[in-house]
Design an enzyme around this catalytic site. Structure first.
Site, mmCIF file in Angstrom:
data_model
loop_
_atom_site.group_PDB
_atom_site.id
_atom_site.type_symbol
_atom_site.label_atom_id
_atom_site.label_comp_id
_atom_site.label_asym_id
_atom_site.label_seq_id
_atom_site.Cartn_x
_atom_site.Cartn_y
_atom_site.Cartn_z
ATOM 1 N N THR A 187 -9.812 3.993 -1.022
ATOM 2 C CA THR A 187 -10.825 5.038 -1.239
ATOM 3 C C THR A 187 -12.000 4.834 -0.291
ATOM 4 O O THR A 187 -12.485 5.776 0.339
ATOM 5 C CB THR A 187 -11.342 4.968 -2.695
ATOM 6 O OG1 THR A 187 -10.227 5.032 -3.577
ATOM 7 C CG2 THR A 187 -12.316 6.094 -2.989
ATOM 8 N N LYS B 215 -0.126 5.926 3.662
ATOM 9 C CA LYS B 215 0.310 5.567 5.026
ATOM 10 C C LYS B 215 -0.764 4.767 5.750
ATOM 11 O O LYS B 215 -0.481 3.959 6.614
ATOM 12 C CB LYS B 215 0.594 6.842 5.829
ATOM 13 C CG LYS B 215 1.905 7.485 5.445
ATOM 14 C CD LYS B 215 2.297 8.543 6.469
ATOM 15 C CE LYS B 215 3.535 9.280 6.004
ATOM 16 N NZ LYS B 215 3.297 10.168 4.834
ATOM 17 N N ASP C 260 -12.182 -1.492 -8.488
ATOM 18 C CA ASP C 260 -12.410 -0.342 -9.371
ATOM 19 C C ASP C 260 -11.490 -0.321 -10.590
ATOM 20 O O ASP C 260 -11.745 0.404 -11.544
ATOM 21 C CB ASP C 260 -12.200 0.969 -8.587
ATOM 22 C CG ASP C 260 -13.401 1.322 -7.712
ATOM 23 O OD1 ASP C 260 -14.314 0.490 -7.583
ATOM 24 O OD2 ASP C 260 -13.408 2.440 -7.154
ATOM 25 N N GLY D 39 -25.440 11.134 -9.826
ATOM 26 C CA GLY D 39 -25.227 9.720 -9.482
ATOM 27 C C GLY D 39 -25.155 9.623 -7.968
ATOM 28 O O GLY D 39 -25.440 10.604 -7.247
ATOM 29 N N GLY E 201 -23.666 16.412 -11.427
ATOM 30 C CA GLY E 201 -23.756 14.952 -11.450
ATOM 31 C C GLY E 201 -24.698 14.438 -10.385
ATOM 32 O O GLY E 201 -24.511 14.718 -9.203
ATOM 33 N N GLY F 180 -6.913 0.876 3.781
ATOM 34 C CA GLY F 180 -8.361 0.990 3.604
ATOM 35 C C GLY F 180 -8.809 1.549 2.263
ATOM 36 O O GLY F 180 -9.967 1.428 1.889
ATOM 37 N N HIS G 294 -43.464 -7.744 12.729
ATOM 38 C CA HIS G 294 -44.265 -6.527 12.809
ATOM 39 C C HIS G 294 -43.986 -5.802 14.127
ATOM 40 O O HIS G 294 -43.906 -6.460 15.174
ATOM 41 C CB HIS G 294 -45.749 -6.882 12.754
ATOM 42 C CG HIS G 294 -46.641 -5.680 12.884
ATOM 43 N ND1 HIS G 294 -46.785 -4.769 11.862
ATOM 44 C CD2 HIS G 294 -47.393 -5.243 13.922
ATOM 45 C CE1 HIS G 294 -47.608 -3.814 12.276
ATOM 46 N NE2 HIS G 294 -47.994 -4.067 13.514
ATOM 47 N N GLU H 149 0.860 -1.197 0.000
ATOM 48 C CA GLU H 149 0.000 0.000 0.000
ATOM 49 C C GLU H 149 0.886 1.234 0.000
ATOM 50 O O GLU H 149 1.810 1.339 0.802
ATOM 51 C CB GLU H 149 -0.939 -0.014 1.207
ATOM 52 C CG GLU H 149 -1.770 1.248 1.389
ATOM 53 C CD GLU H 149 -2.608 1.622 0.162
ATOM 54 O OE1 GLU H 149 -3.481 0.847 -0.221
ATOM 55 O OE2 GLU H 149 -2.360 2.715 -0.413
ATOM 56 N N GLY I 77 3.759 -0.382 -5.458
ATOM 57 C CA GLY I 77 4.069 -1.687 -6.039
ATOM 58 C C GLY I 77 4.093 -1.624 -7.555
ATOM 59 O O GLY I 77 3.264 -0.958 -8.178
HETATM 60 C C1 LIG Z 1 -17.222 9.757 -2.350
HETATM 61 C C2 LIG Z 1 -17.351 8.287 -2.572
HETATM 62 C C3 LIG Z 1 -18.312 7.559 -1.891
HETATM 63 C C4 LIG Z 1 -18.425 6.202 -2.088
HETATM 64 N N1 LIG Z 1 -19.387 5.508 -1.410
HETATM 65 C C5 LIG Z 1 -19.532 4.184 -1.628
HETATM 66 C C6 LIG Z 1 -20.503 3.443 -0.927
HETATM 67 O O1 LIG Z 1 -21.238 3.968 -0.092
HETATM 68 N N2 LIG Z 1 -20.613 2.124 -1.165
HETATM 69 C C7 LIG Z 1 -19.820 1.484 -2.092
HETATM 70 O O2 LIG Z 1 -19.960 0.278 -2.297
HETATM 71 N N3 LIG Z 1 -18.872 2.165 -2.768
HETATM 72 C C8 LIG Z 1 -18.708 3.495 -2.551
HETATM 73 N N4 LIG Z 1 -17.725 4.174 -3.216
HETATM 74 C C9 LIG Z 1 -16.872 3.422 -4.136
HETATM 75 C C10 LIG Z 1 -15.799 2.626 -3.369
HETATM 76 O O3 LIG Z 1 -15.066 3.507 -2.555
HETATM 77 C C11 LIG Z 1 -14.894 1.903 -4.335
HETATM 78 O O4 LIG Z 1 -15.673 1.117 -5.217
HETATM 79 C C12 LIG Z 1 -13.925 0.998 -3.608
HETATM 80 O O5 LIG Z 1 -13.113 1.731 -2.721
HETATM 81 C C13 LIG Z 1 -13.029 0.261 -4.599
HETATM 82 O O6 LIG Z 1 -12.177 -0.574 -3.901
HETATM 83 P P1 LIG Z 1 -10.775 -1.027 -4.500
HETATM 84 O O7 LIG Z 1 -10.192 -1.952 -3.488
HETATM 85 O O8 LIG Z 1 -10.936 -1.506 -5.884
HETATM 86 O O9 LIG Z 1 -9.897 0.308 -4.608
HETATM 87 P P2 LIG Z 1 -9.585 1.508 -3.624
HETATM 88 O O10 LIG Z 1 -10.485 1.532 -2.475
HETATM 89 O O11 LIG Z 1 -9.503 2.705 -4.488
HETATM 90 O O12 LIG Z 1 -8.145 1.155 -3.057
HETATM 91 C C14 LIG Z 1 -7.030 1.095 -3.870
HETATM 92 C C15 LIG Z 1 -5.790 1.224 -3.008
HETATM 93 O O13 LIG Z 1 -4.659 0.900 -3.793
HETATM 94 C C16 LIG Z 1 -3.592 1.767 -3.464
HETATM 95 N N5 LIG Z 1 -2.670 1.745 -4.606
HETATM 96 C C17 LIG Z 1 -2.917 2.111 -5.888
HETATM 97 N N6 LIG Z 1 -1.855 1.857 -6.663
HETATM 98 C C18 LIG Z 1 -0.913 1.319 -5.860
HETATM 99 C C19 LIG Z 1 0.389 0.848 -6.084
HETATM 100 N N7 LIG Z 1 0.932 0.818 -7.288
HETATM 101 N N8 LIG Z 1 1.085 0.376 -5.027
HETATM 102 C C20 LIG Z 1 0.555 0.367 -3.777
HETATM 103 N N9 LIG Z 1 -0.678 0.796 -3.514
HETATM 104 C C21 LIG Z 1 -1.416 1.254 -4.549
HETATM 105 C C22 LIG Z 1 -4.282 3.090 -3.227
HETATM 106 O O14 LIG Z 1 -3.474 3.951 -2.448
HETATM 107 C C23 LIG Z 1 -5.550 2.645 -2.503
HETATM 108 O O15 LIG Z 1 -5.344 2.617 -1.116
HETATM 109 C C24 LIG Z 1 -17.565 5.543 -3.004
HETATM 110 C C25 LIG Z 1 -16.586 6.258 -3.689
HETATM 111 C C26 LIG Z 1 -16.465 7.621 -3.471
HETATM 112 C C27 LIG Z 1 -15.396 8.366 -4.202
#
Ligand SMILES: Cc1cc2nc3c(=O)[nH]c(=O)nc-3n(C[C@H](O)[C@H](O)[C@H](O)COP(=O)(O)OP(=O)(O)OC[C@H]3O[C@@H](n4cnc5c(N)ncnc54)[C@H](O)[C@@H]3O)c2cc1C
Length: 468
Positions: A43, A38, A313, A184, A182, A41, A447, A35, A116
């Site tokens: 996004t 720092k 994502d 969404g 937006g 968890g 209920h 990761e 990474g």
């Molecule tokens: C404002 C907002 C609200 C949201 N609310 C919801 C919700 O209520 N419910 C829901 O289901 N989804 C919600 N989402 C979407 C959700 O946050 C994402 O779908 C989810 O976090 C995706 O998870 P992930 O593990 O694919 O990636 P991420 O959570 O984006 O994590 C990716 C991690 O990889 C790390 N990383 C990237 N490249 C490297 C690298 N080369 N080396 C080391 N580390 C790296 C990043 O630092 C990050 O910590 C929301 C998004 C936003 C922006």
């Protein structure tokens, strides 16, 4: 560490990456997680699901207290202490992040701090903040690098007057007025937060309705409810210009009928567009295919490189935390050679929007079901007729069950109203078990609960709802 051999190295600690890491450890694999942030968890924990829902909760409490007299409770001097709202949000985010750290330790997962990069075959190179490099030897790799905000040309953010979803989480003060570009999930959630905190809010949407991926009736109900609360919606409008003024910003554009729209506010939130984050992963020269920015995978989340998987994502499925987690589990089960690995059924992914009233759905909308040639039958039950909704003082909205006539199988459920995001879980179970509307209607619901509305909507498919 250099000679250590890992079974799997996960790049990214979001809900995709950390869940995959834990399941891999549970299946007996030796796991590394990389990761660059720092905090663990991703996004979801740091800038998405968790902090937004905490702000929504504070907005809900604030609004509830303003209506305390409706419940026979006199409260005076109710004030928003926005700095404390932010403090609580930070505390909850931190606790969640620390919780993930604990789970990494508990499952003996080795954590690497840094960025990474694939160094195929069988290696991941990690570059720390100080530029120091480490190499991880690994049999498999899971790319879980997530997504980031995508800049929109002409609507460049400055973090002050023009903000994105990352910036708006860190505001020090509530703006007097806000335009949200937006409608969404992200857009309507922030609109729902800041309008209740007192910002005069307008949502602008290019498509003809709010939450445009939801069932049309849900969009209509949400627009009606927002209007009632003084939250303005300007749908069917393409913004094409933004100007900064001494007081804030002015945006302008046109409706599809050519009507000119001009809006002014202290702040603009650009709540459209995210892009997969693949920067620095070293995909160039590998067999990993990237299309429109997203990593292409098969049903087991495998990329074109043997032993390299991608989830969350960064792959072209809906950008949702729970989907990222489940994709991680599929990838890990596949690499561990588990029997009966079940690819994700995208029809069973719940969509939840935590605005007020909440919106949640699973499966096909009525329109999509018809488009796909189903002989559709629909049951609807309004919360206005629910005893529990009345107790809560939240009588807006409805549950809508869409099924098909031949087998009565449930094709989709659409909910707007109290606890919609919790109610959708039972509908997911019903659909996972290929339930008929009749079976869901026959299932006894306690209920008084708002869940009775799901049962009644299912009964309503056959004209048998009791309370309407
Ligand atoms: C404002 C907002 C609200 C949201 N609310 C919801 C919700 O209520 N419910 C829901 O289901 N989804 C919600 N989402 C979407 C959700 O946050 C994402 O779908 C989810 O976090 C995706 O998870 P992930 O593990 O694919 O990636 P991420 O959570 O984006 O994590 C990716 C991690 O990889 C790390 N990383 C990237 N490249 C490297 C690298 N080369 N080396 C080391 N580390 C790296 C990043 O630092 C990050 O910590 C929301 C998004 C936003 C922006």
């Amino acid at each position: 560490m250099a000679n250590e051999q890992f079974d799997v190295t996960v790049i990214g600690s979001g809900p995709g990456g950390y869940v995959a890491a834990i399941r891999a450890a549970q299946l007996g694999l030796k796991v590394a997680i990389v990761e660059k942030d720092k905090r663990l968890g991703g996004t979801c924990t740091l800038r998405g699901c968790i902090p937004t829902k905490q702000l929504l909760m504070s907005a809900h409490v604030y609004e509830q207290m303003q209506h305390a007299a409706d419940f026979g409770v006199q409260a005076s001097g109710i004030q928003l202490a926005f700095a404390d709202v932010q403090k609580r949000k930070e505390k909850v985010v931190m606790k969640n992040s620390k919780g993930i750290e604990f789970l990494m330790k508990k499952n003996s997962i080795t954590r690497f701090n840094g960025t990474g990069r694939l160094a195929l075959p069988g290696k991941v190179e990690v570059t720390g903040e100080d530029g120091k490099k480490q190499t991880i030897n690994t049999k498999n790799i899971i790319i879980a690098s997530g997504s980031v905000v995508r800049p929109i040309p002409g609507f460049e953010t400055d973090g002050e007057r023009v903000v994105n979803s990352d910036h708006i989480l860190e505001l020090k003060e509530v703006p007097k007025s806000l335009i949200v570009m937006g409608a969404g999930a992200v857009g309507v959630e922030f609109a729902s937060v800041y309008s209740r905190f007192g910002a005069e809010t307008t949502i602008v949407e290019l498509l003809p309705r709010l939450v445009p991926l939801e069932d049309e009736e849900v969009s209509k109900e949400l627009e009606r409810s927002f209007r009632k609360r003084g939250l303005k919606s300007q749908v069917d409008t393409k913004l094409d210009k933004m100007e900064k003024t001494a007081e804030g910003i002015v945006v302008s554009g046109k409706t599809s009928k050519g009507l000119v729209v001009k809006l002014e506010a202290e702040m603009l939130l650009v709540a459209v567009g995210r892009m997969a984050y693949t920067e620095g992963l070293g995909l160039e020269g590998t067999k990993i295919k990237v299309e429109r920015g997203f990593i292409q995978v098969d049903e087991y989340q495998q990329t074109g490189e043997k032993g390299v998987y991608a989830i969350g994502d960064v792959v072209p499925t809906p950008l949702l935390a729970h989907l990222a987690s489940k994709e991680g589990i599929v990838a890990v089960e596949h690499m561990a050679g588990q029997k009966d690995v079940r690819p994700i059924n995208l029809r069973l992914v719940p969509n939840c929007t935590y605005c007020d009233p909440e919106v949640a759905s699973v499966g096909l909308t009525e329109a999509k079901a018809r488009e796909q040639g189903y002989d559709v039958q629909v049951g609807k039950f309004p919360f206005l007729a629910s005893g529990k909704a009345r107790i809560l003082g939240e009588e807006e909205g409805f549950v809508k069950v869409v099924s098909e006539k031949k087998y009565d199988e449930i094709l989709g459920v659409h909910i707007i109203g109290p606890h919609a995001t919790e109610l959708i879980a039972e509908c997911c179970v019903a659909m996972q078990l290929e339930s008929t509307a009749e079976e869901l209607g026959r299932t006894m619901h306690a209920h008084p609960t708002v869940s009775e509305a799901v049962m009644e909507a299912a009964e309503g498919v056959h004209g048998l709802a009791i309370h309407i």
